[in-house]
Design a protein around this motif. Structure first.
Motif, PDB file in Angstrom:
ATOM      1  N   ALA A  79     -52.816   5.163  42.087  1.00 39.39           N
ATOM      2  CA  ALA A  79     -51.949   4.270  40.962  1.00 39.39           C
ATOM      3  C   ALA A  79     -52.270   3.212  41.032  1.00 39.39           C
ATOM      4  O   ALA A  79     -52.897   2.244  39.830  1.00 39.39           O
ATOM      5  CB  ALA A  79     -50.669   4.373  40.680  1.00 39.39           C
ATOM      6  N   ILE A  80     -53.078   2.895  41.934  1.00 43.22           N
ATOM      7  CA  ILE A  80     -53.549   1.208  42.226  1.00 43.22           C
ATOM      8  C   ILE A  80     -54.530   0.897  41.648  1.00 43.22           C
ATOM      9  O   ILE A  80     -55.635   1.216  41.672  1.00 43.22           O
ATOM     10  CB  ILE A  80     -53.553   0.696  43.686  1.00 43.22           C
ATOM     11  CG1 ILE A  80     -52.339   1.283  44.332  1.00 43.22           C
ATOM     12  CG2 ILE A  80     -53.728  -0.508  43.458  1.00 43.22           C
ATOM     13  CD1 ILE A  80     -51.776   1.372  46.040  1.00 43.22           C
ATOM     14  N   PRO A  81     -54.047  -0.018  40.629  1.00 44.66           N
ATOM     15  CA  PRO A  81     -55.852  -0.190  40.114  1.00 44.66           C
ATOM     16  C   PRO A  81     -56.767  -1.007  40.927  1.00 44.66           C
ATOM     17  O   PRO A  81     -57.333  -2.224  40.008  1.00 44.66           O
ATOM     18  CB  PRO A  81     -54.859  -1.094  38.851  1.00 44.66           C
ATOM     19  CG  PRO A  81     -53.814  -1.717  38.854  1.00 44.66           C
ATOM     20  CD  PRO A  81     -52.933  -1.093  40.262  1.00 44.66           C
ATOM     21  N   HIS A 125     -60.327  -2.804  39.041  1.00 44.11           N
ATOM     22  CA  HIS A 125     -60.301  -3.095  37.895  1.00 44.11           C
ATOM     23  C   HIS A 125     -59.457  -4.285  38.340  1.00 44.11           C
ATOM     24  O   HIS A 125     -60.103  -5.231  37.916  1.00 44.11           O
ATOM     25  CB  HIS A 125     -58.107  -2.731  37.279  1.00 44.11           C
ATOM     26  CG  HIS A 125     -59.162  -1.465  36.006  1.00 44.11           C
ATOM     27  ND1 HIS A 125     -59.899  -1.968  34.629  1.00 44.11           N
ATOM     28  CD2 HIS A 125     -58.387  -0.366  36.276  1.00 44.11           C
ATOM     29  CE1 HIS A 125     -59.743  -0.465  34.035  1.00 44.11           C
ATOM     30  NE2 HIS A 125     -59.024   0.387  34.982  1.00 44.11           N
ATOM     31  N   VAL A 126     -59.356  -4.207  39.520  1.00 46.95           N
ATOM     32  CA  VAL A 126     -58.824  -6.054  40.216  1.00 46.95           C
ATOM     33  C   VAL A 126     -59.821  -6.218  40.991  1.00 46.95           C
ATOM     34  O   VAL A 126     -60.727  -7.623  40.640  1.00 46.95           O
ATOM     35  CB  VAL A 126     -57.746  -5.581  41.240  1.00 46.95           C
ATOM     36  CG1 VAL A 126     -58.121  -6.460  42.338  1.00 46.95           C
ATOM     37  CG2 VAL A 126     -55.740  -5.430  40.995  1.00 46.95           C
ATOM     38  N   LEU A 181     -52.026  -4.948  47.273  1.00 47.33           N
ATOM     39  CA  LEU A 181     -50.997  -4.469  46.135  1.00 47.33           C
ATOM     40  C   LEU A 181     -51.356  -2.579  47.391  1.00 47.33           C
ATOM     41  O   LEU A 181     -51.209  -2.535  47.939  1.00 47.33           O
ATOM     42  CB  LEU A 181     -52.498  -3.960  45.695  1.00 47.33           C
ATOM     43  CG  LEU A 181     -53.869  -4.912  44.906  1.00 47.33           C
ATOM     44  CD1 LEU A 181     -54.949  -4.749  45.644  1.00 47.33           C
ATOM     45  CD2 LEU A 181     -53.484  -4.816  43.047  1.00 47.33           C
ATOM     46  N   SER A 220     -52.167   7.459  35.371  1.00 47.81           N
ATOM     47  CA  SER A 220     -52.248   6.313  34.798  1.00 47.81           C
ATOM     48  C   SER A 220     -54.098   6.096  35.325  1.00 47.81           C
ATOM     49  O   SER A 220     -54.144   5.205  34.608  1.00 47.81           O
ATOM     50  CB  SER A 220     -51.558   5.284  36.231  1.00 47.81           C
ATOM     51  OG  SER A 220     -51.758   4.351  35.686  1.00 47.81           O
ATOM     52  N   GLY A 230     -56.135   4.068  32.465  1.00 42.56           N
ATOM     53  CA  GLY A 230     -56.102   3.372  32.646  1.00 42.56           C
ATOM     54  C   GLY A 230     -58.019   2.421  32.415  1.00 42.56           C
ATOM     55  O   GLY A 230     -58.555   1.890  31.671  1.00 42.56           O
ATOM     56  N   HIS A 272     -55.138  -4.299  31.308  1.00 41.07           N
ATOM     57  CA  HIS A 272     -56.437  -3.202  32.043  1.00 41.07           C
ATOM     58  C   HIS A 272     -56.349  -1.989  33.432  1.00 41.07           C
ATOM     59  O   HIS A 272     -56.335  -0.866  32.744  1.00 41.07           O
ATOM     60  CB  HIS A 272     -57.703  -3.983  31.682  1.00 41.07           C
ATOM     61  CG  HIS A 272     -58.723  -4.424  31.552  1.00 41.07           C
ATOM     62  ND1 HIS A 272     -58.812  -6.072  31.226  1.00 41.07           N
ATOM     63  CD2 HIS A 272     -58.422  -3.980  30.138  1.00 41.07           C
ATOM     64  CE1 HIS A 272     -59.118  -6.202  30.509  1.00 41.07           C
ATOM     65  NE2 HIS A 272     -59.105  -5.469  29.647  1.00 41.07           N
ATOM     66  N   GLY A 273     -55.795  -2.622  34.519  1.00 42.89           N
ATOM     67  CA  GLY A 273     -55.526  -1.346  35.548  1.00 42.89           C
ATOM     68  C   GLY A 273     -54.388  -0.944  35.048  1.00 42.89           C
ATOM     69  O   GLY A 273     -54.237   0.305  35.236  1.00 42.89           O
ATOM     70  N   ALA A 298     -53.224  -0.301  31.881  1.00 37.51           N
ATOM     71  CA  ALA A 298     -53.632  -0.109  30.176  1.00 37.51           C
ATOM     72  C   ALA A 298     -52.918   1.072  30.223  1.00 37.51           C
ATOM     73  O   ALA A 298     -53.179   2.035  30.656  1.00 37.51           O
ATOM     74  CB  ALA A 298     -55.022  -0.064  30.136  1.00 37.51           C
ATOM     75  N   ASN A 357     -50.097   2.214  30.293  1.00 32.24           N
ATOM     76  CA  ASN A 357     -48.438   2.330  31.031  1.00 32.24           C
ATOM     77  C   ASN A 357     -47.694   1.566  30.036  1.00 32.24           C
ATOM     78  O   ASN A 357     -47.687   0.822  29.830  1.00 32.24           O
ATOM     79  CB  ASN A 357     -48.261   1.782  32.074  1.00 32.24           C
ATOM     80  CG  ASN A 357     -48.927   2.761  33.442  1.00 32.24           C
ATOM     81  OD1 ASN A 357     -48.476   3.076  33.929  1.00 32.24           O
ATOM     82  ND2 ASN A 357     -50.024   2.894  33.611  1.00 32.24           N
ATOM     83  N   MET A 390     -45.492   6.050  34.010  1.00 36.53           N
ATOM     84  CA  MET A 390     -46.867   6.816  35.013  1.00 36.53           C
ATOM     85  C   MET A 390     -47.926   5.891  36.501  1.00 36.53           C
ATOM     86  O   MET A 390     -47.155   7.167  37.179  1.00 36.53           O
ATOM     87  CB  MET A 390     -48.257   6.639  33.881  1.00 36.53           C
ATOM     88  CG  MET A 390     -48.388   7.271  32.452  1.00 36.53           C
ATOM     89  SD  MET A 390     -50.012   7.863  31.580  1.00 36.53           S
ATOM     90  CE  MET A 390     -49.967   5.880  31.308  1.00 36.53           C
ATOM     91  N   ILE A 432     -46.021  -0.790  41.206  1.00 39.84           N
ATOM     92  CA  ILE A 432     -46.855  -1.520  41.766  1.00 39.84           C
ATOM     93  C   ILE A 432     -46.644  -2.740  42.142  1.00 39.84           C
ATOM     94  O   ILE A 432     -45.600  -3.340  41.634  1.00 39.84           O
ATOM     95  CB  ILE A 432     -48.112  -1.382  40.807  1.00 39.84           C
ATOM     96  CG1 ILE A 432     -48.769  -0.240  40.382  1.00 39.84           C
ATOM     97  CG2 ILE A 432     -48.859  -2.338  40.779  1.00 39.84           C
ATOM     98  CD1 ILE A 432     -49.195   0.735  41.344  1.00 39.84           C
ATOM     99  N   THR A 433     -47.391  -3.372  43.512  1.00 40.51           N
ATOM    100  CA  THR A 433     -46.515  -4.301  44.146  1.00 40.51           C
ATOM    101  C   THR A 433     -47.966  -4.933  44.296  1.00 40.51           C
ATOM    102  O   THR A 433     -48.771  -4.776  44.648  1.00 40.51           O
ATOM    103  CB  THR A 433     -45.650  -4.224  45.294  1.00 40.51           C
ATOM    104  OG1 THR A 433     -44.458  -3.645  45.143  1.00 40.51           O
ATOM    105  CG2 THR A 433     -45.409  -5.726  46.128  1.00 40.51           C
TER     106      THR A 433
END
Lengths: 328, 328
Positions: free
Chosen positions: A141-143, A146-147, A299, A311, A315, B150-151, B153, B155, B293, B297-298
């Motif tokens: 789930a870590i985007p 995109h990052v 992240l 997710s 995305g 985006h990442g 999106a 959610n 979803m 996220i951190t």
């Protein structure tokens, strides 16, 4: 936007359920599992298909194959979520090539095709004016993609460090917190469904190495393959090693690292201070990027799970919807 | 892509230097500080302008104002990085409105306009078919806006928790680690340039609250303003309080929280376990998003700095370049 979905395991089901539940402007026109398929260009009633699949084990008509759906359904983006085959990349790579050649965008959670054929598939997408996206292949789930692509656009990525395998992280967490042996922790991971019957792929660092290859290709486009990764697993770690680290305020994590200036691609158990940002607990994944402008960005999030992976897939789909299909 | 740059303080200089240094396809056609401006639609030699600014204190011709540059230069995107005025939002808001009305994209690091006029400016951008982007306003180099847009999106964002003020985090870190009083730690922060002569804006949580308002508007589009935030600063915290937390394996951080289901918008010192992901050290910022979803996220990274903020600005500019000016 119309989408076709190939693969109805845990990831495919999660994606289908979220598409059905949420009002995202996505219509599924084709769907296939390993045994059957279904095409309805007006839109498939996905709730009823999932119910059928649960009852009968099949989602559609036995004569219709995944290849048929890829080749014949009307869709803007293919969602390719069949199981990963890290050696051949098939049958996923064939589906992806076919969709890209039809000028359809592709979103996949499948590590095989991306790790094996990154350059070819990116180039094929570019030539056909479509997107090839794979956010779900690394760190759940870590985007992260995109990052890398947008959030840190313009940055030079100097290094990447990651906890990319939740199974190993769970085992190491349990060994450190409870003083378990590797075997005891692995047994627990199996019982909780975090480890496969044959855990080789996870505990020997192969899964993490494949993800590292995907990251390296994404960032540096260097075409590296799995055999370029210097790899050590966690299966030979003793409870004593973790105890020793603990006595020094440290612990051990399986870290995937890519540092181009050192020509380094490595997956190995590393000793980290307990308050290091990559020391996450349980099955969590984490990544630290070292960049020239943003400096270090970390992240943390879930690396697996049906809805968590959905997710990432959604995305990617919404990015395609907003930046291509319904252009601003 | 052509850009105009308004503001040549630390943030503007950082952005200008990175645009000059990196091959990003960005040409600066207009530039202005508080005293002067310069327009050259063929492209300004930014290195020489920065040298002039350093020597004379001005970047251009005294007769040319920032408003002239905004109104008359040829550009695709305006970079608005004048100092924040959290009460009036001016002169930044005027520049932003003027650029949007000229159908120019806007990228800003200025919290005033976004916190005060979020809805109006977003709507004005939408009406004119351009982007209004403000990644740099919250958490410096952490690409939180890209992640939200985006990442993650698709959610539903259920809650957001953040360490959004580096000055407070530095003070709390020093109080906890060295047993300093608030006054001693503040003095140290001043000496290192982390705190202003008048630290009110930071230590009373106003800066964090403004950033929380920007996040809440971005996520929920709820039009909340600063006075909706329940706010307590760190200026009354004693060394004893931190000592007490420490004895229980905890520490104290200034946490900004937005939880719509509880109708909660709050900035206050909170007790957190030391291994909580939001317990970052020094001036680092951090955010945790709770979503339906992706779950939690951190993100952790630098909250300030000239080049770090340039990273956020350039991320926004390249997004505009790739998704609008040079459409795929």
């Amino acid at each position: 936007m119309k989408v076709a979905l190939i693969g109805l395991g845990s990831v495919g089901r999660g994606a289908a359920e979220m598409i059905a539940k949420k009002d995202l402007g996505l219509t599924i026109t084709g769907i296939a599992d390993s045994k059957s398929g279904l095409i309805n260009n007006a839109g498939i009633d996905i709730v009823s298909v999932l119910a059928t699949k649960k009852k009968t084990g099949s989602c559609g008509t036995p004569g219709v194959t995944a290849a048929d759906v890829v080749a014949k359904a009307e869709y803007d983006a293919l969602i390719e979520v069949t199981p990963t085959n890290a050696l051949s990349g098939e049958p996923a790579t064939g589906y992806i090539r076919a969709a890209l050649n039809r000028k359809k965008h592709v979103v996949t959670s499948n590590k095989g095709p991306v790790a094996l054929y990154y350059k070819e598939l990116k180039e094929l997408a570019r030539k056909n004016g479509v997107e090839f996206r794979y956010e779900a292949t690394v760190a759940g789930a870590i985007p992260i993609m995109h990052v890398l692509e947008h959030g840190l656009a313009g940055n030079e990525i100097l290094a990447i460090y990651g906890v990319l395998n939740g199974t190993c992280n769970f085992i190491l967490t349990r060994m450190a917190h409870e003083g378990l042996t590797y075997e005891q922790a692995l047994l627990e991971a199996r019982e909780l469904g975090y480890a496969e019957a044959d855990p080789t792929y996870d505990v020997q660092g192969i899964d993490a190495a494949i993800k590292l290859v995907i990251l390296a290709n994404t960032i540096w486009g260097n075409g590296v393959k799995l055999d370029a990764v210097d790899r050590t697993g966690i299966d030979l770690l003793t409870a004593d090693a973790l105890q020793l680290a603990d006595e020094q305020g440290c612990t051990i994590r399986l870290i995937a690292e890519a540092i181009p200036r050192k020509n380094l691609l490595r997956v190995s158990p590393r000793i980290l201070e307990k308050n290091h940002p990559l020391v996450t607990q349980g099955t969590l994944n984490a990544l630290t990027l070292e960049t020239d402008m943003a400096k270090e960005i970390t992240l943390i999030g879930r690396g697996a799970g049906s809805v968590e992976t959905a997710s990432a897939i959604i995305g990617d789909l919404l990015f395609i919807r907003d930046c291509h299909v319904q252009r601003p």
